[in-house]
Design an enzyme around this catalytic site. Sequence first.
Site, PDB file in Angstrom:
ATOM      1  N   THR A  40       0.829  -1.213   0.000  1.00  0.00           N
ATOM      2  CA  THR A  40       0.000   0.000   0.000  1.00  0.00           C
ATOM      3  C   THR A  40       0.856   1.254   0.000  1.00  0.00           C
ATOM      4  OG1 THR A  40      -1.742  -1.191   1.144  1.00  0.00           O
ATOM      5  CG2 THR A  40      -1.806   1.185   1.317  1.00  0.00           C
ATOM      6  N   TYR A  53      -8.115   0.816  -3.677  1.00  0.00           N
ATOM      7  CA  TYR A  53      -6.860   1.179  -4.335  1.00  0.00           C
ATOM      8  C   TYR A  53      -6.160  -0.073  -4.822  1.00  0.00           C
ATOM      9  CZ  TYR A  53      -4.714  -0.633  -0.131  1.00  0.00           C
ATOM     10  OH  TYR A  53      -4.339  -1.463   0.876  1.00  0.00           O
ATOM     11  N   SER A  86       1.382  -7.506  -0.599  1.00  0.00           N
ATOM     12  CA  SER A  86       2.096  -8.561   0.136  1.00  0.00           C
ATOM     13  C   SER A  86       1.210  -9.777   0.406  1.00  0.00           C
ATOM     14  CB  SER A  86       2.707  -8.030   1.429  1.00  0.00           C
ATOM     15  OG  SER A  86       1.719  -7.808   2.404  1.00  0.00           O
ATOM     16  N   GLN A  87      -0.074  -9.692   0.050  1.00  0.00           N
ATOM     17  CA  GLN A  87      -0.915 -10.901   0.093  1.00  0.00           C
ATOM     18  C   GLN A  87      -0.421 -11.924  -0.924  1.00  0.00           C
ATOM     19  OE1 GLN A  87      -1.779  -7.788  -0.622  1.00  0.00           O
ATOM     20  NE2 GLN A  87      -3.604  -7.607  -1.896  1.00  0.00           N
ATOM     21  N   THR A 119       1.652  -4.403   4.331  1.00  0.00           N
ATOM     22  CA  THR A 119       1.524  -4.719   5.761  1.00  0.00           C
ATOM     23  C   THR A 119       0.893  -6.094   6.023  1.00  0.00           C
ATOM     24  OG1 THR A 119      -0.617  -3.595   5.904  1.00  0.00           O
ATOM     25  CG2 THR A 119       1.345  -2.288   6.437  1.00  0.00           C
ATOM     26  N   ASP A 120       0.207  -6.663   5.020  1.00  0.00           N
ATOM     27  CA  ASP A 120      -0.532  -7.918   5.269  1.00  0.00           C
ATOM     28  C   ASP A 120       0.364  -9.050   5.766  1.00  0.00           C
ATOM     29  OD1 ASP A 120      -2.793  -6.643   4.416  1.00  0.00           O
ATOM     30  OD2 ASP A 120      -3.087  -7.833   2.601  1.00  0.00           O
ATOM     31  N   LYS A 192       0.065  -7.881  12.757  1.00  0.00           N
ATOM     32  CA  LYS A 192      -0.951  -6.938  12.268  1.00  0.00           C
ATOM     33  C   LYS A 192      -2.213  -7.146  13.088  1.00  0.00           C
ATOM     34  CE  LYS A 192      -2.920  -4.982   8.074  1.00  0.00           C
ATOM     35  NZ  LYS A 192      -2.971  -4.921   6.614  1.00  0.00           N
ATOM     36  N   GLU A 313      -2.163 -28.322  28.295  1.00  0.00           N
ATOM     37  CA  GLU A 313      -3.377 -29.154  28.260  1.00  0.00           C
ATOM     38  C   GLU A 313      -3.194 -30.360  27.348  1.00  0.00           C
ATOM     39  OE1 GLU A 313      -7.378 -27.306  28.370  1.00  0.00           O
ATOM     40  OE2 GLU A 313      -6.288 -25.451  27.997  1.00  0.00           O
TER      41      GLU A 313
HETATM   42  N1  ASP Z   1      -2.758  -5.518   0.963  1.00  0.00           N
HETATM   43  C1  ASP Z   1      -1.710  -4.590   1.245  1.00  0.00           C
HETATM   44  C2  ASP Z   1      -0.394  -5.335   1.241  1.00  0.00           C
HETATM   45  O1  ASP Z   1      -0.077  -6.030   2.147  1.00  0.00           O
HETATM   46  C3  ASP Z   1      -1.939  -3.888   2.527  1.00  0.00           C
HETATM   47  C4  ASP Z   1      -0.875  -2.892   2.935  1.00  0.00           C
HETATM   48  O2  ASP Z   1       0.191  -2.785   2.402  1.00  0.00           O
HETATM   49  O3  ASP Z   1      -1.141  -2.185   3.924  1.00  0.00           O
HETATM   50  O4  ASP Z   1       0.314  -5.222   0.320  1.00  0.00           O
END
Ligand code: ASP
Length: 356
Positions: A40, A53, A86-87, A119-120, A192, A313
């Site tokens: 992002t 986006y 990053s997904q 961030t993913d 995250k 457990e």
């Molecule tokens: N879907 C995005 C990614 O991980 C989200 C982000 O960068 O915040 O590339």
Amino acid sequence: MNTQRITLHLRAALLTAALALSVHAAEAASRIMILATGGTIAGAQASQAQYGYKSGAFNVQDLIDAVPQMKDLADITGEQIVNIGSQDMNDEVWLKLAKRLNEVLAQSDIDGVVITHGTDTLEETSYFLDLVVKSDKPVVMVGSMRPATAISADGPMNLYNAMAIAADPRSKGRGVLVALNDTIHAGRELTKTNTSSVQTFGSLNRGPAGLVNTGKITWFGVPSGRRGPESEFSITGVEALPRVDIIYAHANMSTDLIDAAVKNGAKGLVIAGVGDGNMTQEAIEHCAAAAKSGVVIVRSSRLPSGLTYRNNEIDDDKYGFVASLELNPPKSRVLLQEALLKTKDVKEIQRMFSEY
Ligand code: ASP
């Protein structure tokens, strides 16, 4: 006498000026390379203030140009590794990024590296790199929650802060660090926690590594765990990582996914268990059978914080399981992939989970 005093004053003033210049030159000499992977932070909307986006729309030079103030912090070069959300991160890109990172860090004309990333899956990449980077030089990962075109985009300040951290000699030896929303996280710790908030990353077990405010850094302590040159893991000559799947536990959990993963060639399974790494008795039996056949089973927890202790457990000794301790499921998966490059021995892998 007066002339002597003036000469002395002049000499002192010249010396101070020369010192100031040399200190400035030393500070300005930090040479930082940005390795860009998308996310992002490089994302664009169809128009400003429009919801939605596309990740990875801008390249590394666009990012550098967007924050010209960074030039006061370091001499900056950039390289595009990939440009993806990053997904879509995968083992192949991890290996490519880690190998390039080690090459760049070995260069005598580079003092540190900033990696831009979505961030993913940042928490996974940061931990992967933490385990296989063979240098003490600063490595700082950075992302953003709002795309580059957004009103009040958070990327530029995050990038500026990441650059300040990478250029700071005190960042050496702290492993892979992550800068987001004025907070510094250790690559091992962050997760995250929120789908959209700019304050999405939390280091929920041990707390953040520090704070950063417009480039001014406050450290809280040195991150825990073996890493960097101290790590026994290496990706030199490694072309692929072993397959490790994560299975999510829940009420009325089926055992089909455990069996399917094993049947399809998984060398390890991480159970994102309920509570402290629990699963149904039936799931335990299926995991135990998999363990007997040589698939390494790691019990972790689907909860955001806390430890998954051994033999709490579930009798890990009896079933031949590994307990993930501090690592959440995605980080457990990373460590298990690295571990499986070296051994299938459950005791040895449990040792790794307690040391890394
Ligand atoms: N879907 C995005 C990614 O991980 C989200 C982000 O960068 O915040 O590339």
